[in-house]
Each structure stands twice: as C-alpha cells, then as structure tokens.
Design a protein around this motif. Structure first.
Motif, short mmCIF file in Angstrom:
data_model
loop_
_atom_site.label_atom_id
_atom_site.label_comp_id
_atom_site.label_asym_id
_atom_site.label_seq_id
_atom_site.Cartn_x
_atom_site.Cartn_y
_atom_site.Cartn_z
N UNK A 22 -28.45 -49.73 49.49
CA UNK A 22 -27.11 -49.16 49.72
C UNK A 22 -26.86 -49.03 51.22
N UNK A 23 -27.83 -48.56 51.96
CA UNK A 23 -27.72 -48.42 53.41
C UNK A 23 -27.41 -49.77 54.06
N UNK A 24 -28.09 -50.81 53.61
CA UNK A 24 -27.84 -52.15 54.11
C UNK A 24 -26.41 -52.58 53.83
N UNK A 25 -25.94 -52.32 52.62
CA UNK A 25 -24.57 -52.70 52.25
C UNK A 25 -23.54 -51.91 53.05
N UNK A 26 -23.78 -50.63 53.25
CA UNK A 26 -22.85 -49.78 54.00
C UNK A 26 -22.74 -50.26 55.45
N UNK A 27 -23.88 -50.44 56.10
CA UNK A 27 -23.86 -50.89 57.50
C UNK A 27 -23.24 -52.27 57.62
N UNK A 28 -23.54 -53.15 56.67
CA UNK A 28 -23.00 -54.51 56.70
C UNK A 28 -21.49 -54.48 56.52
N UNK A 29 -21.00 -53.78 55.53
CA UNK A 29 -19.56 -53.70 55.31
C UNK A 29 -18.85 -53.10 56.52
N UNK A 39 -32.73 -47.43 58.57
CA UNK A 39 -33.33 -47.09 57.28
C UNK A 39 -34.09 -45.77 57.31
N UNK A 40 -34.39 -45.26 58.49
CA UNK A 40 -35.08 -43.97 58.57
C UNK A 40 -34.26 -42.86 57.91
N UNK A 41 -32.95 -43.00 57.92
CA UNK A 41 -32.07 -41.98 57.33
C UNK A 41 -32.35 -41.79 55.85
N UNK A 42 -32.86 -42.81 55.20
CA UNK A 42 -33.20 -42.76 53.78
C UNK A 42 -34.35 -41.78 53.53
N UNK A 43 -35.24 -41.68 54.47
CA UNK A 43 -36.43 -40.84 54.30
C UNK A 43 -36.22 -39.40 54.73
N UNK A 83 -27.45 -38.14 48.00
CA UNK A 83 -27.34 -37.01 47.07
C UNK A 83 -27.35 -37.49 45.62
N UNK A 84 -26.98 -38.74 45.41
CA UNK A 84 -26.85 -39.28 44.06
C UNK A 84 -27.90 -40.33 43.74
N UNK A 85 -28.45 -40.97 44.75
CA UNK A 85 -29.45 -42.03 44.55
C UNK A 85 -30.78 -41.51 45.06
N UNK A 86 -31.75 -41.39 44.17
CA UNK A 86 -33.04 -40.82 44.55
C UNK A 86 -34.09 -41.88 44.88
N UNK A 87 -33.88 -43.11 44.45
CA UNK A 87 -34.81 -44.19 44.75
C UNK A 87 -34.71 -44.58 46.22
N UNK A 88 -35.83 -44.56 46.94
CA UNK A 88 -35.83 -44.91 48.36
C UNK A 88 -35.43 -46.38 48.55
N UNK A 129 -38.52 -54.06 53.54
CA UNK A 129 -39.96 -54.04 53.25
C UNK A 129 -40.79 -53.51 54.41
N UNK A 130 -40.32 -53.74 55.64
CA UNK A 130 -41.06 -53.24 56.80
C UNK A 130 -41.05 -51.72 56.83
N UNK A 131 -39.86 -51.12 56.70
CA UNK A 131 -39.77 -49.66 56.75
C UNK A 131 -40.44 -49.02 55.54
N UNK A 132 -40.35 -49.67 54.38
CA UNK A 132 -41.00 -49.12 53.19
C UNK A 132 -42.52 -49.15 53.35
#
Length: 161
Positions: A102-109, A41-45, A91-96, A146-149
């Motif tokens: 999305x990151x969770x869904x991508x890694x899971x898939x 999740x660090x990649x989000x930040x 680039x398209x989603x600005x909400x952390x 929630x932990x990373x946030x």
C-alpha cells in the motif's frame, strides 16, 4: 520525544541523505531513482520514523536539489502527505508486507505532486512526467520491500525508535 526516538530519527535522516548523495544525478530528474526512498517503508514498522524520513527528504532537497525552493515545498509535501496516508491505512491493515505494498502504491500515485513541480519548474509535460517519476518510485519502493522486510526480521525496526 525521548532520546532513543530522537537518535533513531537522526540516523534515518542521515542515512537518507547519505544514500541520496551517492545516487544524486538520478534522484532529481524526470526519471527519478532515488534509492533512499526505500526508507519510506520504515513508516510501516513505526510511525515515529515519520520525523526522520521527512527531515531526510528536507535536508536532501536543501543540499542536493538543483531547484531547491520547489523541492522544499513539493518534495517535502509529497513525503508528508504520502506518509500520513500510509499511517492512516496502517490503522486498518495489520500485515507489514501488505502495508508496504500500500505504501508503494500511495507514494507512486502521489508522484503527480512531483510531476506538477517539474511542470512548473521546467515546463515538462505533466502526464508523461507523472508516468516516468511514478515508474522510478514504484521500482525503488518495490525493490525496497524485501530489503526492508529482511532488515526488520534481523533488527526489529518497530523497537528502534
């Protein structure tokens, strides 16, 4: 890469390895609960965390994996592909929070990559293994949101690297 980015990524890689070492028996089976995956999740930040995450995955697989050669290829590829997809989505989603979902869904898939690896290495059934590894990944990453946030609110993860 400046000193701050290098040091921050070194710290991320070291944390990934340390957390993986603690939960080692649960990080390499067909039901994986690699708690260190929450660092994805660090990649989000900040996309500069890419290097520390990938290095952490590489070294963890090198030091602890019972199937080193497979994990160095498939495990690292899974992380690189998933992180790059999340960077692109950013680039398209600005909400952390939205991007962490999305990151969770991508890694899971993308756990199909690990399922394929386990099929090659241990002849495990692909679909069932994909389901079990994806369930573990989803649980860890969902719990990590929630932990990373909360850590980000306290430390501002965008500026550390």
């Amino acid at each position: 890469m400046n000193i701050r980015t290098l040091a921050g990524n070194g710290l991320v890689a070291a944390l990934y390895i340390a957390v993986s070492a603690v939960i080692q028996p649960f990080g390499f089976t067909n039901v994986q609960f690699r708690v260190s995956e929450m660092f994805n999740h660090l990649i989000v930040f900040n996309k500069n965390y890419f290097y520390g995450i990938v290095l952490g995955v590489f070294l963890t697989n090198l030091f602890f994996s019972p199937m080193v050669a497979y994990d160095l290829v498939f495990g690292v590829a899974h992380s690189v592909i998933s992180l790059l997809i999340t960077i692109l989505a950013g680039r398209f989603i600005k909400s952390k929070l939205g991007l962490m979902v999305i990151n969770t869904m991508v890694f899971t898939f993308n756990m199909f990559i690990i399922a394929f690896e386990l099929k090659l290495a241990f002849k495990l059934p692909f679909l069932f293994t994909w389901l079990t590894t994806a369930a573990g990944e989803a649980a860890v990453l969902a719990a990590g949101i929630p932990i990373m946030y909360a850590i980000h609110k306290r430390v501002n993860l965008e500026r550390l690297v």
